[in-house]
Design a protein around this motif. Sequence first.
Motif, mmCIF file in Angstrom:
data_model
loop_
_atom_site.group_PDB
_atom_site.id
_atom_site.type_symbol
_atom_site.label_atom_id
_atom_site.label_comp_id
_atom_site.label_asym_id
_atom_site.label_seq_id
_atom_site.Cartn_x
_atom_site.Cartn_y
_atom_site.Cartn_z
ATOM 1 N N GLN A 30 73.991 35.707 4.770
ATOM 2 C CA GLN A 30 73.254 36.049 3.727
ATOM 3 C C GLN A 30 71.560 36.118 4.151
ATOM 4 O O GLN A 30 71.357 35.658 5.260
ATOM 5 C CB GLN A 30 73.083 34.269 2.907
ATOM 6 C CG GLN A 30 74.348 34.084 2.446
ATOM 7 C CD GLN A 30 74.847 34.533 1.332
ATOM 8 O OE1 GLN A 30 74.134 35.326 0.793
ATOM 9 N NE2 GLN A 30 76.333 34.550 1.087
ATOM 10 N N GLN A 33 69.580 33.882 6.895
ATOM 11 C CA GLN A 33 70.441 33.451 7.952
ATOM 12 C C GLN A 33 70.381 34.212 9.098
ATOM 13 O O GLN A 33 69.838 35.482 9.188
ATOM 14 C CB GLN A 33 71.807 33.334 7.574
ATOM 15 C CG GLN A 33 72.056 32.462 6.345
ATOM 16 C CD GLN A 33 73.644 32.292 6.108
ATOM 17 O OE1 GLN A 33 74.323 33.350 6.217
ATOM 18 N NE2 GLN A 33 74.035 31.191 5.659
ATOM 19 N N TRP A 211 72.988 30.446 11.713
ATOM 20 C CA TRP A 211 72.094 29.315 11.197
ATOM 21 C C TRP A 211 71.614 29.591 9.756
ATOM 22 O O TRP A 211 71.312 30.961 9.564
ATOM 23 C CB TRP A 211 70.982 29.292 12.053
ATOM 24 C CG TRP A 211 71.235 28.404 13.456
ATOM 25 C CD1 TRP A 211 71.052 27.215 13.851
ATOM 26 C CD2 TRP A 211 71.873 29.020 14.770
ATOM 27 N NE1 TRP A 211 71.579 26.835 15.032
ATOM 28 C CE2 TRP A 211 71.905 28.160 15.675
ATOM 29 C CE3 TRP A 211 72.105 30.211 15.011
ATOM 30 C CZ2 TRP A 211 72.123 28.400 16.876
ATOM 31 C CZ3 TRP A 211 72.501 30.778 16.312
ATOM 32 C CH2 TRP A 211 72.659 29.893 17.230
ATOM 33 N N ASP A 212 71.400 28.733 8.801
ATOM 34 C CA ASP A 212 70.598 28.824 7.671
ATOM 35 C C ASP A 212 69.411 29.022 7.997
ATOM 36 O O ASP A 212 68.661 28.784 9.209
ATOM 37 C CB ASP A 212 70.895 27.587 6.678
ATOM 38 C CG ASP A 212 71.949 27.804 5.806
ATOM 39 O OD1 ASP A 212 72.441 28.776 5.785
ATOM 40 O OD2 ASP A 212 72.664 26.741 5.469
#
Length: 213
Positions: A30, A33, A211-212
């Motif tokens: 996304q 990210q 990771w977000d």
Amino acid sequence: MNILSSPRVEADAIYSKVVPAGDFWLHRIQRGQTLRMVDLEGNQAADTLFYDASDPLNRYSACDTIQRQGALYLTTGSVLMSTRAQALLEIVADTCGRHDTLGGACSRESNTMRYCHSKEHMHACRDSFLSAIQQWDAAMNKRDITCNINFFMNVPVTPEGKLTFADGISAAGRYVELTALRDVMCVVSNCPQLNNPCNAYNPTPIQMLIWDA
């Protein structure tokens, strides 16, 4: 080379997977990210494709990326451009320092030409790419396999403009991190190639972490 370590720690990652040597990995990243690829044992080649997740025809372009950054090799600060001149991802950390985007991916045909006819049966990255994209969309085919990046792979260009395949410059635990600038699909063929010095004739696993933002 632009070596830069990341402040991110593995314990904070929302996703972690080890991809065995010779296997493929397909995942949506996304916007915002960050994806880290880890060369767990060193000298492995991670052949990678990127597509706009909402429009597979808008995909990674080696030509546009090289032109934009004015350099052949990818490292920290490189922005990966698409065939429609849109930014897909940016390399935000890199402890290897140089990644190839000229050498392409191995195929059964290239293995035969490069090594010998007895290698024709061996599994190749283009086989893995095809399996992955058809898992995403059964209508996609080999025409949808275009420019790729060879993370951790060492492909020096000679003064005469020839490509050479050399020993890897990576090592165990080195990694590259990319932050998505739009939603993208990432396809990785963790190269099965036994005949190329790029992975020391010994394909090994890689780790994928996300990771977000």
